[in-house]
Design a protein around this motif. Sequence first.
Motif, mmCIF file in Angstrom:
data_model
loop_
_atom_site.group_PDB
_atom_site.id
_atom_site.type_symbol
_atom_site.label_atom_id
_atom_site.label_comp_id
_atom_site.label_asym_id
_atom_site.label_seq_id
_atom_site.Cartn_x
_atom_site.Cartn_y
_atom_site.Cartn_z
ATOM 1 N N ALA A 96 0.893 -1.208 -0.008
ATOM 2 C CA ALA A 96 0.127 -0.009 -0.055
ATOM 3 C C ALA A 96 0.936 1.309 -0.048
ATOM 4 N N ALA A 97 1.932 1.149 0.759
ATOM 5 C CA ALA A 97 2.677 2.407 0.929
ATOM 6 C C ALA A 97 3.898 2.572 -0.566
ATOM 7 N N CYS A 98 3.569 1.504 -1.371
ATOM 8 C CA CYS A 98 4.139 1.541 -2.702
ATOM 9 C C CYS A 98 3.463 2.558 -3.658
ATOM 10 N N ILE A 99 2.222 2.495 -3.448
ATOM 11 C CA ILE A 99 1.246 3.108 -4.505
ATOM 12 C C ILE A 99 0.726 4.133 -3.922
ATOM 13 N N GLY A 100 0.764 4.573 -2.624
ATOM 14 C CA GLY A 100 0.256 5.448 -2.319
ATOM 15 C C GLY A 100 0.721 5.918 -0.750
ATOM 16 N N ASP A 101 0.265 7.016 -0.021
ATOM 17 C CA ASP A 101 0.356 7.499 1.320
ATOM 18 C C ASP A 101 -0.225 6.446 2.266
ATOM 19 N N VAL A 102 0.611 5.757 3.227
ATOM 20 C CA VAL A 102 -0.027 5.189 4.368
ATOM 21 C C VAL A 102 0.299 5.779 5.623
ATOM 22 N N ASP A 103 -0.573 6.620 6.152
ATOM 23 C CA ASP A 103 -0.349 7.162 7.442
ATOM 24 C C ASP A 103 1.025 8.332 7.085
ATOM 25 N N GLY A 104 1.022 8.741 5.904
ATOM 26 C CA GLY A 104 2.109 9.821 5.743
ATOM 27 C C GLY A 104 3.296 9.182 5.373
ATOM 28 N N VAL A 105 3.402 7.956 5.038
ATOM 29 C CA VAL A 105 4.458 7.429 4.705
ATOM 30 C C VAL A 105 4.349 6.737 3.049
ATOM 31 N N ARG A 106 5.365 7.214 2.099
ATOM 32 C CA ARG A 106 5.305 6.474 0.861
ATOM 33 C C ARG A 106 6.574 6.098 0.504
ATOM 34 N N LEU A 107 6.715 4.945 0.075
ATOM 35 C CA LEU A 107 8.014 4.226 -0.027
ATOM 36 C C LEU A 107 8.512 4.542 -1.470
ATOM 37 N N LEU A 108 7.785 4.550 -2.566
ATOM 38 C CA LEU A 108 8.381 4.511 -3.938
ATOM 39 C C LEU A 108 7.488 6.028 -4.634
ATOM 40 N N ARG A 109 8.086 6.638 -4.982
ATOM 41 C CA ARG A 109 7.482 7.607 -6.031
ATOM 42 C C ARG A 109 6.877 7.138 -7.254
ATOM 43 N N PRO A 110 5.694 7.911 -7.734
ATOM 44 C CA PRO A 110 5.144 7.352 -8.925
ATOM 45 C C PRO A 110 6.049 7.104 -10.024
ATOM 46 N N GLU A 111 7.004 7.817 -10.311
ATOM 47 C CA GLU A 111 7.995 7.655 -11.418
ATOM 48 C C GLU A 111 8.976 6.503 -11.043
ATOM 49 N N THR A 112 9.553 6.360 -9.655
ATOM 50 C CA THR A 112 10.215 5.006 -9.481
ATOM 51 C C THR A 112 9.332 3.846 -9.641
ATOM 52 N N LEU A 113 7.754 3.735 -9.489
ATOM 53 C CA LEU A 113 7.172 2.769 -9.272
ATOM 54 C C LEU A 113 6.715 2.114 -10.764
ATOM 55 N N ALA A 114 6.606 3.390 -11.798
ATOM 56 C CA ALA A 114 6.775 3.025 -13.079
ATOM 57 C C ALA A 114 7.784 2.221 -13.736
ATOM 58 N N GLY A 115 8.960 2.594 -13.348
ATOM 59 C CA GLY A 115 10.142 2.015 -14.012
ATOM 60 C C GLY A 115 10.308 0.714 -13.282
ATOM 61 N N ALA A 116 10.154 0.453 -11.835
ATOM 62 C CA ALA A 116 10.230 -0.799 -11.438
ATOM 63 C C ALA A 116 9.338 -1.714 -11.495
ATOM 64 N N THR A 117 7.978 -1.398 -12.367
ATOM 65 C CA THR A 117 7.247 -2.615 -12.436
ATOM 66 C C THR A 117 7.019 -2.664 -14.006
ATOM 67 N N SER A 118 7.920 -2.102 -14.931
ATOM 68 C CA SER A 118 7.957 -2.210 -16.189
ATOM 69 C C SER A 118 8.553 -3.723 -16.677
ATOM 70 N N VAL A 119 7.851 -4.393 -17.536
ATOM 71 C CA VAL A 119 8.408 -5.780 -17.938
ATOM 72 C C VAL A 119 10.031 -5.973 -18.450
ATOM 73 N N GLN A 120 10.391 -6.906 -17.744
ATOM 74 C CA GLN A 120 11.836 -7.153 -17.924
ATOM 75 C C GLN A 120 12.224 -8.515 -18.555
ATOM 76 N N SER A 121 11.258 -9.274 -18.370
ATOM 77 C CA SER A 121 11.330 -10.800 -18.723
ATOM 78 C C SER A 121 10.082 -11.432 -18.715
ATOM 79 N N ALA A 122 9.790 -12.124 -19.913
ATOM 80 C CA ALA A 122 8.368 -12.761 -20.193
ATOM 81 C C ALA A 122 8.704 -13.878 -21.079
ATOM 82 N N GLY A 123 7.626 -14.754 -20.976
ATOM 83 C CA GLY A 123 7.933 -16.196 -21.587
ATOM 84 C C GLY A 123 8.364 -17.334 -20.879
ATOM 85 N N GLU A 124 8.796 -18.445 -21.643
ATOM 86 C CA GLU A 124 8.958 -19.630 -20.777
ATOM 87 C C GLU A 124 10.146 -19.491 -19.954
#
Length: 375
Positions: free
Chosen positions: A270-298
């Motif tokens: 929850a703290a990766c995608i928004g504020d939780v009691d004033g704490v956010r771990l990853l900024r939106p731009e960080t999250l976008a890069g962190a969750t982009s596909v790097q490996s897919a397939g067999e």
Amino acid sequence: MIEAPVHGTVDSRFEAVRDAFAANFERHGEHGAACCVYAGGRAVVDIWGGTYRPETLQMVMSSTKGVVAVAAHMLAQEGRLDFDAPVTRYWPEFAAEGKGDMPVRWLFSHRAGLAAIDRALTIDDVYAWRPVAEALAAQRPLWEPNTGHGYHVGTYGWLAGEVIRRVTGDSVGAFVAERIGAPLGLDLWIGLPEREEARVAPIIAPPPPPAGTGPDVFAARMSDPTTLLYRAFANPPLPVSVFNERAFRAAEVPAANGITNARSLARVYAACIGDVDGVRLLRPETLAGATSVQSAGEDLVLGYETRYATGFQLSFPFRPMAGDGSFGHYGMGGSVGFAHPGRGIAFAYVMDQMLPSGGVDPRTKSLVDAVVRAL
């Protein structure tokens, strides 16, 4: 069968999640379990049942990998870690066997070819950390790096953890405790303090998989010495029985031995995608890069289709989470923590009764389906 009144709190909109949770005890042999869901930055489901009590902790196996990924992306966000820099910038000894130009990102996206270790290792080497890190630094890749991907079952933790240690000067467990656990008030450890030992529910080994099923095929592959999957699990040897030993819980095994509960694991996501009691771990731009596909397939190790971002699992057939847009990590036996930014939810489930690997866990599927319907 465990008689399991469900305890905890559920927002009226999510009553179906409580029903699905209770049904898991009747239909799927649940023993002790907990589930937590955050929506809009607040907990809307926080329930437990069976042998669990409110204070119960659980080892969550590879769900730990997602927490390690969060830690690494926090360092990248601060400019202290560059995923596209060579590993040797932080860990010079890693240059052995032609690995001098390998970028950090390949370690986190299972593209390094280091899913197994040739040097024989012991459980004492696992507890000591350094022998395993040294063996990985010296290891020749098992396939040409970046030509394919294969799940680094155990080695992910030492590879990622050693990079974090070299960057920060602290162990990954110490970094997670200080930078993630403390700000969010979590019950979450990689390397359990002895004072918390009595709260941990023992892991219960999975039953044999039904013949002819996906889990049965997976089990056969895991017992075949010619497969990478066998090699990944065989050395160092980590039988299920060791997971319940104090020495293993106290050690730092960042691919496998995180100990937490559902409310803490959901709170991380929850703290990766928004504020939780004033704490956010990853900024939106960080999250976008962190969750982009790097490996897919067999997957060269698992033998079926998988998808990974940088450190996180993404949705794939055997690990569906809440569908496309989800990121997080499952653990062997059934645990999972993930978030879906588009739906605004974070979800976690932990349990003591493992089910066989190699298929969709019916317990989490029913819970996540109920959450999605409620939205």
